[in-house]
Write a protein that holds these residues in place. Structure first.
Motif, mmCIF file in Angstrom:
data_model
loop_
_atom_site.group_PDB
_atom_site.id
_atom_site.type_symbol
_atom_site.label_atom_id
_atom_site.label_comp_id
_atom_site.label_asym_id
_atom_site.label_seq_id
_atom_site.Cartn_x
_atom_site.Cartn_y
_atom_site.Cartn_z
ATOM 1 N N LEU A 68 0.838 -1.206 0.000
ATOM 2 C CA LEU A 68 0.000 0.000 0.000
ATOM 3 C C LEU A 68 0.869 1.251 0.000
ATOM 4 C CD1 LEU A 68 -2.866 -0.884 2.506
ATOM 5 C CD2 LEU A 68 -2.949 -0.830 0.012
ATOM 6 N N ALA A 73 -3.537 3.114 -2.140
ATOM 7 C CA ALA A 73 -4.749 2.400 -1.736
ATOM 8 C C ALA A 73 -5.511 1.826 -2.933
ATOM 9 C CB ALA A 73 -5.649 3.323 -0.920
ATOM 10 N N ILE A 90 -5.252 -6.210 5.913
ATOM 11 C CA ILE A 90 -3.946 -5.560 5.792
ATOM 12 C C ILE A 90 -3.106 -5.944 7.001
ATOM 13 C CG2 ILE A 90 -2.744 -3.344 5.680
ATOM 14 C CD1 ILE A 90 -5.471 -2.248 4.500
ATOM 15 N N THR A 99 -1.538 4.251 7.093
ATOM 16 C CA THR A 99 -1.561 3.659 5.756
ATOM 17 C C THR A 99 -2.627 2.572 5.688
ATOM 18 O OG1 THR A 99 0.807 4.090 5.520
ATOM 19 C CG2 THR A 99 -0.168 2.517 3.991
ATOM 20 N N GLY A 103 -6.153 2.040 3.359
ATOM 21 C CA GLY A 103 -6.572 0.801 2.712
ATOM 22 C C GLY A 103 -7.981 0.388 3.105
#
Length: 144
Positions: A68, A73, A90, A99, A103
């Motif tokens: 990512l 994303a 994730i 981050t 996502g």
């Protein structure tokens, strides 16, 4: 099969792709899950696209947060398009929660925050597959 592994889970024909550029994380996740679900270690999304054709389509993708960071994303949408119906978790460290949150906003279904434990990983995967023994999907401090 090891002691404590539920046979019904081990034979339910589901599959997980662990996509992470960190060999240790990939191996650890594969080790944690392989007794109860078919698990494949993959170095990058392209390898997953090649492997996940026809009957070998994944039900769950455990995606390392590094992808990512590198690709943005939009990778979540790309994975969802390649594997319709796939559930995406994730895998990240606490320092990468921002981050991971990007996502999640892009359509990922949850996150696994390191340090990873056998019990937590199995519970998350069970939850995302709708199996007994599930847990809360998101445990990001940013959302609290």
């Amino acid at each position: 099969m090891q002691i404590g592994v539920e046979t019904s889970k081990a034979v339910d024909q589901r599959r997980v792709f662990v996509i992470d550029d960190d060999e240790i994380t990939r191996a650890a996740l594969q080790f944690m899950l392989h007794d109860e679900i078919e698990t494949h270690e993959l170095v990058n999304p392209e390898e997953a696209y090649e492997k996940g054709v026809g009957w070998l389509k994944p039900d769950v993708v455990l995606l390392g947060v590094s992808f990512l960071k590198q690709r943005g994303a939009a990778l979540i949408g790309e994975l969802s398009a390649k594997f319709p119906g796939v559930r995406i978790l994730i895998v990240c460290a606490k320092s990468d929660e921002a981050t991971a949150l990007d996502g999640l906003k892009a359509g990922a279904h949850g996150a696994l925050v390191k340090p990873l434990t056998l019990e937590a990983v199995r519970k998350k995967v069970d939850t995302i597959l709708g199996r007994d023994g599930g847990a809360q999907l998101i445990q990001l401090g940013v959302l609290a």
